[in-house]
Design an enzyme around this catalytic site. Structure first.
Site, PDB file in Angstrom:
ATOM      1  CB  CYS A 247      -1.127  -5.712  -6.348  1.00  0.00           C
ATOM      2  SG  CYS A 247      -1.382  -4.556  -7.696  1.00  0.00           S
TER       3      CYS A 247
ATOM      4  CG  HIS B 177      -5.935  -7.149  -6.965  1.00  0.00           C
ATOM      5  ND1 HIS B 177      -5.527  -6.802  -5.692  1.00  0.00           N
ATOM      6  CD2 HIS B 177      -5.448  -6.206  -7.780  1.00  0.00           C
ATOM      7  CE1 HIS B 177      -4.820  -5.686  -5.751  1.00  0.00           C
ATOM      8  NE2 HIS B 177      -4.764  -5.301  -7.003  1.00  0.00           N
TER       9      HIS B 177
ATOM     10  CD  GLU C 287      -7.277  -9.032  -3.691  1.00  0.00           C
ATOM     11  OE1 GLU C 287      -6.557  -9.829  -4.315  1.00  0.00           O
ATOM     12  OE2 GLU C 287      -7.125  -7.794  -3.761  1.00  0.00           O
TER      13      GLU C 287
HETATM   14  N1  LIG Z   1      -2.993  -2.560  -6.131  1.00  0.00           N
HETATM   15  C1  LIG Z   1      -1.705  -2.432  -5.876  1.00  0.00           C
HETATM   16  O1  LIG Z   1      -1.156  -3.054  -4.946  1.00  0.00           O
HETATM   17  C2  LIG Z   1      -0.956  -1.421  -6.674  1.00  0.00           C
HETATM   18  C3  LIG Z   1       0.545  -1.549  -6.581  1.00  0.00           C
HETATM   19  C4  LIG Z   1       1.285  -0.296  -7.001  1.00  0.00           C
HETATM   20  N2  LIG Z   1       0.956   0.806  -6.154  1.00  0.00           N
HETATM   21  C5  LIG Z   1       0.997   0.025  -8.450  1.00  0.00           C
HETATM   22  O2  LIG Z   1       0.249   0.947  -8.740  1.00  0.00           O
HETATM   23  O3  LIG Z   1       1.480  -0.648  -9.325  1.00  0.00           O
END
Ligand SMILES: NC(=O)CC[C@H](N)C(=O)O
Length: 361
Positions: free
Chosen positions: A250, A334, A336
């Site tokens: 992410c 994700h 995870e």
């Molecule tokens: N879940 C995250 O790592 C989000 C990554 C980043 N802050 C976004 O909103 O794209």
């Protein structure tokens, strides 16, 4: 009794929704974002990536399975994604205090109050989500009449710095030593690494991790705009000169992309759900993934020694990158999960295989 006092959700475009308070009686402002997963309020509220955001679950009934115990394994809570609530506020259609679940210890309302976070119920979240989908995520506030406040844009701040660890913390005693760059890590990333015979060394977002003798580098998820983490990007650039395996998730995908030389941009309303389809590039294989992000890598700007690894089937946006010859890869979704589908957890195995291969050389 704190519950059920009148309170308003006010959007930047002037829309006002009237509801009842079921959390802390405190006005807050932030970025209003919706998520369409049917479950997972404990995981989402404790996910540091939601720092500064006012969460709107589109699933109507919220609170019915309560909040779990704080049991821990190896210093990591079993059922939470961090040690506190990071979202600024919660907006629901139909809150219920009447919870039932084998592992529930308290109500969502009590947990919000303990964490100083307001909640508003009685909101037409379908109408609200339609506005956010048409106009994009926007600034908003949960406001009590006697506590007026201004709108704020949390993305102007370095939110990763606010949620990252202050100290270096080591977990486990497995054979592979992994440096975890904590920009707001979810506990399930630590759990997924520990399950695979690792020692995890969690370091602050701006720590020069290149100084640590390790077998692999993990770039965590985290809140906010990736441009705020220039210090982390500079450390990653240094690591890219070597060949130690890297995996990112992410925000970690966005930071790896930026370190490689690509640009990132803000999506209109982001992806926050359990059912985002991603295609593994070069195959017909599609995975259903858990997601929570508002920014993305512009795949057109990836340098030639990099390639797109996954792409979102709904809107064609980037869902992961990899280096063509070195063991560096990351995903925008994700693997995870927590909450959400676990179909892509095998990517942690690929990271460990990369570490084993690199140690054998
Ligand atoms: N879940 C995250 O790592 C989000 C990554 C980043 N802050 C976004 O909103 O794209």
């Amino acid at each position: 009794m704190h519950k059920f006092r009148n309170v308003k959700l006010v959007l930047e475009d002037g829309t006002i929704f009237e509801g009842k308070s079921f959390g802390k009686e405190k006005s807050i402002a932030g970025e209003v974002v919706f998520y369409t997963a049917m479950v997972g309020y404990t995981e989402s509220l404790s996910d540091p990536s939601y720092k500064g955001q006012i969460l709107v679950p589109t699933y109507p009934m919220v609170g019915n399975y309560g909040i779990p115990s704080a049991d821990q394994t190896e210093g990591v809570e079993d059922f939470y994604e961090s040690d506190r609530i990071h979202a600024s506020g919660l907006v629901v259609a139909d809150y219920t205090d009447d919870f039932s679940h084998w592992n529930a210890e308290k109500s969502l309302s009590d947990w919000l109050i303990e964490n100083d976070v307001p909640g508003i119920t009685g909101i037409d979240t379908r109408a609200l989500t339609k506005i956010l989908r048409e106009k994009g995520s926007m600034k908003g506030k949960i406001e009590f009449d006697d506590q007026p406040i201004d709108f704020v844009d949390p993305n102007q701040d370095n939110l990763a710095a606010l949620v990252s660890t202050d100290d270096v913390v080591t977990y486990g005693s497995g054979k592979h030593k992994v440096v975890l760059v904590d920009c707001g890590v979810k506990y399930n990333i630590i759990r997924c690494l520990l399950k695979r015979d690792t020692t995890v060394i969690r370091v602050p977002w701006n720590y020069n991790f290149n100084e640590i003798d390790c077998d692999g580098i993990f770039l965590s998820n985290g809140p906010g705009d990736p441009v705020q983490c220039e210090e982390t990007v500079n450390h990653i650039k240094e690591a890219l000169k070597g060949a130690k395996p890297i995996m990112g998730i992410c925000l970690g995908n966005q930071l790896l992309g930026r370190a490689a030389g690509a640009d990132t941009y803000k999506l209109k309303y982001g992806h926050r759900s359990h059912n985002q389809p991603v295609l593994l590039k070069g195959t017909q294989r599609c995975f259903i993934t858990s997601q929570n992000h508002g920014y993305a890598i512009n795949q057109e700007t990836l340098p030639s020694e990099w390639e797109e690894l996954f792409v979102n089937v709904n809107d064609g946006t980037n869902e992961g990158v990899r280096h063509k010859t070195k063991p560096f890869f990351s995903t925008q979704f994700h693997p995870e999960a927590s909450s959400g589908p676990v179909d892509t957890e095998y990517l942690f195995d690929e990271f460990i295989e990369n570490i084993e291969k690199s140690k054998a050389q």
